[in-house]
Motif scaffolding. Structure first.
Motif, PDB file in Angstrom:
ATOM      1  N   HIS A 120      67.067  79.302  57.584  1.00 38.79           N
ATOM      2  CA  HIS A 120      67.687  80.624  57.751  1.00 38.79           C
ATOM      3  C   HIS A 120      66.885  81.399  58.799  1.00 38.79           C
ATOM      4  O   HIS A 120      66.090  82.280  58.470  1.00 38.79           O
ATOM      5  N   ARG A 121      67.097  81.045  60.056  1.00 36.51           N
ATOM      6  CA  ARG A 121      66.278  81.601  61.134  1.00 36.51           C
ATOM      7  C   ARG A 121      66.523  83.086  61.363  1.00 36.51           C
ATOM      8  O   ARG A 121      65.763  83.741  62.074  1.00 36.51           O
ATOM      9  N   ASP A 122      67.572  83.638  60.767  1.00 33.91           N
ATOM     10  CA  ASP A 122      67.845  85.063  60.929  1.00 33.91           C
ATOM     11  C   ASP A 122      67.091  85.923  59.920  1.00 33.91           C
ATOM     12  O   ASP A 122      67.043  87.145  60.053  1.00 33.91           O
ATOM     13  N   VAL A 123      66.479  85.300  58.906  1.00 34.16           N
ATOM     14  CA  VAL A 123      65.739  86.039  57.884  1.00 34.16           C
ATOM     15  C   VAL A 123      64.303  86.238  58.347  1.00 34.16           C
ATOM     16  O   VAL A 123      63.632  85.297  58.756  1.00 34.16           O
ATOM     17  N   ASP A 124      63.834  87.483  58.275  1.00 29.44           N
ATOM     18  CA  ASP A 124      62.486  87.826  58.728  1.00 29.44           C
ATOM     19  C   ASP A 124      61.470  87.843  57.604  1.00 29.44           C
ATOM     20  O   ASP A 124      60.302  87.507  57.803  1.00 29.44           O
ATOM     21  N   VAL A 125      61.902  88.256  56.413  1.00 28.17           N
ATOM     22  CA  VAL A 125      61.000  88.394  55.266  1.00 28.17           C
ATOM     23  C   VAL A 125      61.687  87.796  54.042  1.00 28.17           C
ATOM     24  O   VAL A 125      62.848  88.114  53.761  1.00 28.17           O
ATOM     25  N   LEU A 126      60.963  86.953  53.310  1.00 21.47           N
ATOM     26  CA  LEU A 126      61.535  86.283  52.143  1.00 21.47           C
ATOM     27  C   LEU A 126      60.636  86.502  50.929  1.00 21.47           C
ATOM     28  O   LEU A 126      59.449  86.148  50.942  1.00 21.47           O
ATOM     29  N   GLY A 127      61.204  87.089  49.872  1.00 21.15           N
ATOM     30  CA  GLY A 127      60.485  87.238  48.618  1.00 21.15           C
ATOM     31  C   GLY A 127      61.008  86.280  47.570  1.00 21.15           C
ATOM     32  O   GLY A 127      61.908  85.473  47.829  1.00 21.15           O
ATOM     33  N   THR A 128      60.441  86.360  46.377  1.00 22.38           N
ATOM     34  CA  THR A 128      60.925  85.579  45.251  1.00 22.38           C
ATOM     35  C   THR A 128      60.910  86.478  44.017  1.00 22.38           C
ATOM     36  O   THR A 128      60.376  87.581  44.025  1.00 22.38           O
ATOM     37  N   TYR A 129      61.471  85.981  42.942  1.00 21.28           N
ATOM     38  CA  TYR A 129      61.305  86.641  41.656  1.00 21.28           C
ATOM     39  C   TYR A 129      59.887  86.367  41.151  1.00 21.28           C
ATOM     40  O   TYR A 129      59.188  85.485  41.655  1.00 21.28           O
ATOM     41  N   ALA A 130      59.474  87.127  40.125  1.00 22.57           N
ATOM     42  CA  ALA A 130      58.140  86.936  39.553  1.00 22.57           C
ATOM     43  C   ALA A 130      58.154  87.295  38.078  1.00 22.57           C
ATOM     44  O   ALA A 130      58.895  88.185  37.645  1.00 22.57           O
ATOM     45  N   ASN A 131      57.346  86.589  37.317  1.00 23.41           N
ATOM     46  CA  ASN A 131      57.086  86.969  35.936  1.00 23.41           C
ATOM     47  C   ASN A 131      55.926  87.957  35.915  1.00 23.41           C
ATOM     48  O   ASN A 131      54.917  87.749  36.592  1.00 23.41           O
ATOM     49  N   THR A 132      56.053  89.030  35.162  1.00 21.79           N
ATOM     50  CA  THR A 132      54.978  90.005  35.042  1.00 21.79           C
ATOM     51  C   THR A 132      54.086  89.636  33.863  1.00 21.79           C
ATOM     52  O   THR A 132      54.572  89.419  32.753  1.00 21.79           O
ATOM     53  N   VAL A 133      52.775  89.544  34.111  1.00 20.98           N
ATOM     54  CA  VAL A 133      51.825  89.178  33.063  1.00 20.98           C
ATOM     55  C   VAL A 133      50.766  90.257  32.936  1.00 20.98           C
ATOM     56  O   VAL A 133      50.538  91.040  33.870  1.00 20.98           O
ATOM     57  N   ASP A 134      50.106  90.312  31.777  1.00 22.24           N
ATOM     58  CA  ASP A 134      49.039  91.287  31.587  1.00 22.24           C
ATOM     59  C   ASP A 134      47.706  90.703  32.041  1.00 22.24           C
ATOM     60  O   ASP A 134      47.657  89.600  32.617  1.00 22.24           O
ATOM     61  N   HIS A 135      46.609  91.422  31.770  1.00 19.58           N
ATOM     62  CA  HIS A 135      45.306  90.995  32.280  1.00 19.58           C
ATOM     63  C   HIS A 135      44.826  89.698  31.645  1.00 19.58           C
ATOM     64  O   HIS A 135      43.933  89.039  32.170  1.00 19.58           O
ATOM     65  N   GLN A 136      45.440  89.312  30.526  1.00 20.44           N
ATOM     66  CA  GLN A 136      45.093  88.047  29.877  1.00 20.44           C
ATOM     67  C   GLN A 136      46.063  86.922  30.233  1.00 20.44           C
ATOM     68  O   GLN A 136      45.953  85.820  29.702  1.00 20.44           O
ATOM     69  N   GLY A 137      46.997  87.198  31.134  1.00 18.41           N
ATOM     70  CA  GLY A 137      47.937  86.176  31.556  1.00 18.41           C
ATOM     71  C   GLY A 137      49.138  86.001  30.667  1.00 18.41           C
ATOM     72  O   GLY A 137      49.910  85.056  30.846  1.00 18.41           O
ATOM     73  N   ARG A 138      49.336  86.902  29.712  1.00 18.43           N
ATOM     74  CA  ARG A 138      50.491  86.815  28.822  1.00 18.43           C
ATOM     75  C   ARG A 138      51.707  87.452  29.485  1.00 18.43           C
ATOM     76  O   ARG A 138      51.612  88.548  30.027  1.00 18.43           O
ATOM     77  N   CYS A 139      52.830  86.759  29.436  1.00 16.84           N
ATOM     78  CA  CYS A 139      54.056  87.275  30.046  1.00 16.84           C
ATOM     79  C   CYS A 139      54.545  88.483  29.253  1.00 16.84           C
ATOM     80  O   CYS A 139      54.775  88.392  28.042  1.00 16.84           O
ATOM     81  N   ILE A 140      54.701  89.606  29.934  1.00 18.99           N
ATOM     82  CA  ILE A 140      55.137  90.829  29.256  1.00 18.99           C
ATOM     83  C   ILE A 140      56.476  91.321  29.782  1.00 18.99           C
ATOM     84  O   ILE A 140      57.047  92.265  29.239  1.00 18.99           O
ATOM     85  N   GLU A 141      56.967  90.697  30.832  1.00 19.99           N
ATOM     86  CA  GLU A 141      58.256  91.134  31.378  1.00 19.99           C
ATOM     87  C   GLU A 141      58.892  89.991  32.145  1.00 19.99           C
ATOM     88  O   GLU A 141      58.244  89.343  32.971  1.00 19.99           O
ATOM     89  N   GLN A 142      60.159  89.744  31.883  1.00 18.19           N
ATOM     90  CA  GLN A 142      60.898  88.706  32.590  1.00 18.19           C
ATOM     91  C   GLN A 142      61.263  89.192  33.994  1.00 18.19           C
ATOM     92  O   GLN A 142      61.267  90.391  34.274  1.00 18.19           O
ATOM     93  N   PRO A 143      61.581  88.268  34.898  1.00 15.11           N
ATOM     94  CA  PRO A 143      61.875  88.660  36.280  1.00 15.11           C
ATOM     95  C   PRO A 143      63.019  89.665  36.371  1.00 15.11           C
ATOM     96  O   PRO A 143      64.047  89.510  35.715  1.00 15.11           O
TER      97      PRO A 143
END
Length: 207
Positions: A54-77
């Motif tokens: 996709h040569r027309d795209v300049d910036v590409l992000g993704t979804y992410a899982n949100t985790v706390d300081h201990q690495g526990r998932c606290i929020e879905q993407p």
């Protein structure tokens, strides 16, 4: 031999450090993340394959899982939009990219002058890019664990960050959306946005 470690003699802050990385970068693409986040093994390959096709795209992000300081998932993407047209529209109400997930074309970001110094630097940069016709996309799958903790700059210096973002919307919004540019007031909750809007109106009234 594949790795170069760049160290700052002092803490330059995120924006200045990103600009140094841009100047030192010798590749077409730059992918970023924060030190306390965790990237999934397939992330770079999937983003690279997408950018190459996709040569027309300049910036590409993704979804992410949100985790706390201990690495526990606290929020879905959060289901951000994926296509350039939809993301441009979504930016009318919120930043539709997760900064630690992005991969972008180095030359295109350098053309904008790199990251603006100050807080909310990523969102301000994206708005400037949209005003210049840049195209964004998101991969609709989580490829990073995004860690949140109380000492993050957005938490410690929140009001400054939100004010910088408001000013960026006021500056670039009319260039992006014309007459449809929003009277944007940032904030994570409806109450916070209302409080900041009242504060802004009072400040304008007595200026």
């Amino acid at each position: 031999s594949r790795f170069r470690i760049l160290e700052n003699e002092r803490n330059l802050g995120l924006a200045a450090t990103m600009n140094r990385a841009l100047q030192e970068c010798s590749t077409v693409y730059l992918a970023r993340m924060d030190a306390d986040d965790k990237m999934y093994p397939e992330r770079l390959r999937k983003q690279l394959d997408f950018m190459e096709s996709h040569r027309d795209v300049d910036v590409l992000g993704t979804y992410a899982n949100t985790v706390d300081h201990q690495g526990r998932c606290i929020e879905q993407p959060f289901p951000f939009c994926s296509t350039p047209e939809d993301i441009r529209e979504e930016f009318r109400t919120r930043t539709a990219l997760i900064h630690p997930t992005v991969m972008f074309r180095v030359e295109r970001i350098l053309k904008l002058g790199g990251y603006p110094l100050g807080l909310a630097e990523d969102s301000v940069l994206w708005l400037k890019a949209l005003s210049c016709g840049y195209k964004f996309a998101n991969l609709a799958e989580p490829l990073l664990d995004y860690r949140i903790h109380p000492t993050q700059s957005m938490s410690v210096k929140r009001e400054i960050s939100l004010s910088n973002l408001d000013r960026a919307y006021a500056e670039y919004g009319p260039q992006i959306w014309g007459d449809r540019a929003p009277n944007f007031v940032s904030g994570s909750t409806r109450f916070e946005r209302l409080r900041r809007r009242i504060k802004r109106n009072l400040k304008s009234l007595f200026a």
